[in-house]
Design a protein around this motif. Structure first.
Motif, mmCIF file in Angstrom:
data_model
loop_
_atom_site.group_PDB
_atom_site.id
_atom_site.type_symbol
_atom_site.label_atom_id
_atom_site.label_comp_id
_atom_site.label_asym_id
_atom_site.label_seq_id
_atom_site.Cartn_x
_atom_site.Cartn_y
_atom_site.Cartn_z
ATOM 1 N N ILE A 172 -5.049 -3.406 -7.928
ATOM 2 C CA ILE A 172 -4.000 -4.194 -7.284
ATOM 3 C C ILE A 172 -4.621 -5.420 -6.629
ATOM 4 O O ILE A 172 -5.488 -5.302 -5.756
ATOM 5 N N GLY A 173 -4.195 -6.607 -7.071
ATOM 6 C CA GLY A 173 -4.749 -7.849 -6.552
ATOM 7 C C GLY A 173 -3.671 -8.785 -6.045
ATOM 8 O O GLY A 173 -2.486 -8.447 -6.018
ATOM 9 N N GLU A 174 -4.070 -9.986 -5.653
ATOM 10 C CA GLU A 174 -3.137 -10.913 -5.008
ATOM 11 C C GLU A 174 -3.540 -12.358 -5.219
ATOM 12 O O GLU A 174 -4.674 -12.661 -5.578
ATOM 13 N N MET A 175 -2.576 -13.231 -4.974
ATOM 14 C CA MET A 175 -2.803 -14.666 -4.911
ATOM 15 C C MET A 175 -1.827 -15.253 -3.915
ATOM 16 O O MET A 175 -0.608 -15.018 -4.016
ATOM 17 N N GLY A 248 3.472 -1.557 -1.118
ATOM 18 C CA GLY A 248 4.431 -0.788 -1.896
ATOM 19 C C GLY A 248 3.854 -0.268 -3.193
ATOM 20 O O GLY A 248 4.164 0.853 -3.625
ATOM 21 N N ALA A 249 3.002 -1.069 -3.841
ATOM 22 C CA ALA A 249 2.373 -0.636 -5.087
ATOM 23 C C ALA A 249 1.409 0.522 -4.844
ATOM 24 O O ALA A 249 1.325 1.458 -5.659
ATOM 25 N N PHE A 250 0.679 0.474 -3.726
ATOM 26 C CA PHE A 250 -0.197 1.599 -3.399
ATOM 27 C C PHE A 250 0.622 2.888 -3.239
ATOM 28 O O PHE A 250 0.264 3.934 -3.794
ATOM 29 N N LEU A 251 1.705 2.806 -2.507
ATOM 30 C CA LEU A 251 2.526 3.997 -2.285
ATOM 31 C C LEU A 251 3.196 4.453 -3.580
ATOM 32 O O LEU A 251 3.241 5.654 -3.879
ATOM 33 N N GLY A 252 3.711 3.509 -4.359
ATOM 34 C CA GLY A 252 4.343 3.855 -5.623
ATOM 35 C C GLY A 252 3.361 4.453 -6.614
ATOM 36 O O GLY A 252 3.697 5.392 -7.347
ATOM 37 N N GLY A 253 2.139 3.926 -6.632
ATOM 38 C CA GLY A 253 1.121 4.484 -7.526
ATOM 39 C C GLY A 253 0.727 5.886 -7.135
ATOM 40 O O GLY A 253 0.530 6.762 -7.990
ATOM 41 N N ALA A 254 0.607 6.134 -5.834
ATOM 42 C CA ALA A 254 0.265 7.479 -5.369
ATOM 43 C C ALA A 254 1.358 8.473 -5.735
ATOM 44 O O ALA A 254 1.082 9.622 -6.091
ATOM 45 N N GLU A 255 2.608 8.039 -5.659
ATOM 46 C CA GLU A 255 3.708 8.928 -6.056
ATOM 47 C C GLU A 255 3.591 9.334 -7.523
ATOM 48 O O GLU A 255 4.038 10.423 -7.914
ATOM 49 N N GLN A 256 2.954 8.470 -8.340
ATOM 50 C CA GLN A 256 2.750 8.756 -9.757
ATOM 51 C C GLN A 256 1.405 9.441 -10.023
ATOM 52 O O GLN A 256 1.005 9.590 -11.169
ATOM 53 N N ARG A 257 0.692 9.828 -8.960
ATOM 54 C CA ARG A 257 -0.637 10.465 -9.067
ATOM 55 C C ARG A 257 -1.642 9.573 -9.786
ATOM 56 O O ARG A 257 -2.506 10.058 -10.536
ATOM 57 N N LEU A 258 -1.584 8.274 -9.539
ATOM 58 C CA LEU A 258 -2.526 7.328 -10.125
ATOM 59 C C LEU A 258 -3.645 7.026 -9.133
ATOM 60 O O LEU A 258 -3.376 6.734 -7.965
ATOM 61 N N PRO A 259 -4.905 7.069 -9.564
ATOM 62 C CA PRO A 259 -5.971 6.580 -8.693
ATOM 63 C C PRO A 259 -5.753 5.106 -8.365
ATOM 64 O O PRO A 259 -5.385 4.318 -9.244
ATOM 65 N N LEU A 260 -5.994 4.737 -7.120
ATOM 66 C CA LEU A 260 -5.734 3.386 -6.639
ATOM 67 C C LEU A 260 -7.067 2.726 -6.314
ATOM 68 O O LEU A 260 -7.728 3.071 -5.336
ATOM 69 N N LEU A 261 -7.472 1.782 -7.154
ATOM 70 C CA LEU A 261 -8.755 1.108 -6.973
ATOM 71 C C LEU A 261 -8.523 -0.138 -6.134
ATOM 72 O O LEU A 261 -7.895 -1.109 -6.582
ATOM 73 N N VAL A 262 -8.990 -0.092 -4.891
ATOM 74 C CA VAL A 262 -8.698 -1.134 -3.899
ATOM 75 C C VAL A 262 -9.696 -2.278 -4.038
ATOM 76 O O VAL A 262 -10.905 -2.050 -4.155
ATOM 77 N N ASP A 263 -9.202 -3.501 -3.996
ATOM 78 C CA ASP A 263 -10.042 -4.690 -4.114
ATOM 79 C C ASP A 263 -10.659 -5.020 -2.750
ATOM 80 O O ASP A 263 -11.130 -4.121 -2.063
ATOM 81 N N GLY A 264 -10.648 -6.281 -2.356
ATOM 82 C CA GLY A 264 -11.377 -6.714 -1.171
ATOM 83 C C GLY A 264 -10.575 -6.721 0.110
ATOM 84 O O GLY A 264 -9.765 -5.843 0.374
ATOM 85 N N PHE A 265 -10.784 -7.757 0.926
ATOM 86 C CA PHE A 265 -10.248 -7.812 2.279
ATOM 87 C C PHE A 265 -8.728 -7.690 2.319
ATOM 88 O O PHE A 265 -8.168 -6.832 3.012
ATOM 89 N N ILE A 266 -8.033 -8.527 1.559
ATOM 90 C CA ILE A 266 -6.576 -8.560 1.640
ATOM 91 C C ILE A 266 -5.985 -7.257 1.114
ATOM 92 O O ILE A 266 -5.078 -6.675 1.718
ATOM 93 N N ALA A 267 -6.516 -6.769 -0.004
ATOM 94 C CA ALA A 267 -6.031 -5.503 -0.561
ATOM 95 C C ALA A 267 -6.292 -4.346 0.398
ATOM 96 O O ALA A 267 -5.459 -3.436 0.527
ATOM 97 N N THR A 268 -7.431 -4.360 1.075
ATOM 98 C CA THR A 268 -7.743 -3.277 2.008
ATOM 99 C C THR A 268 -6.805 -3.306 3.205
ATOM 100 O O THR A 268 -6.367 -2.255 3.700
ATOM 101 N N VAL A 269 -6.462 -4.496 3.685
ATOM 102 C CA VAL A 269 -5.497 -4.592 4.781
ATOM 103 C C VAL A 269 -4.128 -4.084 4.317
ATOM 104 O O VAL A 269 -3.442 -3.364 5.045
#
Length: 350
Positions: A172-175, A248-269
């Motif tokens: 999950i990333g951002e711009m 929301g994507a982190f929570l939605g992915g967890a509901e689907q039992r998907l591993p969530l690979l977190v990126d850097g500063f913004i993703a961690t926040v």
């Protein structure tokens, strides 16, 4: 929309993975953290032989009203220009998506600059625009609570689309120009940390620019006075639409039992916000890398996280997590492809 609870980790699948690891043709535990990662993936997916390929790469894009305070080295229009670059396939995350045969989506939840027609119609771009960027947090709350929830819902829908497409892991990333400002403000509230120790140069500010950015955040927090015990209210007051969508994507992915690979500063926040909303999320989070942004260390500490890589990165887009993805894939392949002592006809005690 915010789940009360998430699926529990599968202890039986994890135990089966441990037993298989101990029968593989190697001394027990000799592959160290890779073995622990394999067990973690088994527990998340509920499968003793987990798989993380193909991954989904979800890049959420939005603008920030606080960019008007000149807290970034780049103008706000760059957000839309980078979205166009993502759809054209020219960004770093595109390179890694091709490398890993990943499903890539770019989700516009709040880009302020109008997109050219060819970009707006591109199949890789999903229009989930909640509003044309956030408000300037110095003057008012960045968004309403309802808008934050709308952006979170857009993120959850993206995670569910990825699961429906057969993806086995989320990156999950951002711009968003000025999103390190919003992330630093969020982190200061949620952890109680001093703003001075959290603010970095983002896209390339000099020392005076960093000092100005710090001052803007401090003044915004003084004006908004968000409550650290109200993560959704804090997100609405000083956050960003793409940060909300990532949560929301982190929570939605967890509901689907998907591993969530977190990126850097913004993703961690964003992950920290999501975890404060639903504490069970932490068990699904795997941290890809340690960013050069100074606030990232505090964000990692708040999540009791140890990243897989430390490459001095600070690009965003999900690139650090994408670079860490092969480690997850290797952990899965270790479990499924390496011979056991019995398979190889080797005495375990020899």
């Amino acid at each position: 929309m915010i789940p009360d609870r998430l699926p529990q980790l599968d202890s039986i699948a994890a135990e089966r993975a441990v037993r298989r690891l101990d029968r593989l043709t190697k001394p027990p535990g000799s592959l160290g953290r890779l073995e622990r990662l394999a067990v973690e993936l088994a527990a998340i997916q509920g499968e003793s032989l987990p798989q993380v390929a193909p991954p989904a790469m979800l890049v959420f894009a939005a603008d920030h009203g606080v960019a008007a305070e000149r807290v970034s080295a780049f103008p706000q229009e760059v957000t839309a220009q980078m979205v166009a670059n993502f759809t054209a396939g020219g960004a770093a995350i595109n390179v890694f998506a091709r490398q890993h045969a990943a499903h890539l989506e770019v989700i516009d939840v709040g880009v302020a600059t109008p997109m050219p027609d060819d970009v707006a119609r591109h199949p890789r771009l999903v229009n989930e625009k909640v509003r044309l960027g956030t408000a300037n947090m110095l003057e008012s709350d960045a968004m309403t609570r309802d808008e934050a929830l709308q952006a979170m819902a857009a993120g959850a829908r993206a995670a569910k689309r990825a699961a429906a497409a057969g993806c086995r892991c989320l990156i999950i990333g951002e711009m968003g120009i000025a999103n390190t400002t919003a992330s630093s403000a969020l982190l200061a509230v949620l952890t109680g940390g001093p703003v001075a120790g959290l603010v970095g140069n983002g896209t390339g500010l000099d020392a005076s620019g960093v000092a100005h950015k710090r001052s803007v955040i401090e003044r915004a927090l003084g004006a908004r006075r968000p409550d650290r015990n109200d993560p959704l209210g804090t997100l609405a007051a000083v956050g960003g639409l793409e940060i909300a969508a990532m949560a929301g994507a982190f929570l939605g992915g967890a509901e689907q039992r998907l591993p969530l690979l977190v990126d850097g500063f913004i993703a961690t926040v964003a992950a920290l916000v999501a975890r404060r909303l639903c504490p069970g999320l932490r068990e699904y989070l795997i941290f890809g890398h340690r960013s050069q942004e100074p606030g990232h260390e505090l964000a990692l500490k708040a999540l009791d996280a140890r990243p897989l890589l430390d490459f001095g990165l600070r690009l965003g887009e999900g690139t650090g997590a994408a670079l860490a993805f092969p480690l997850l894939d290797s952990a899965c392949r270790l479990l499924s492809e390496m011979a056991t002592f019995d398979d190889a006809g080797i005495g375990a005690g020899s």
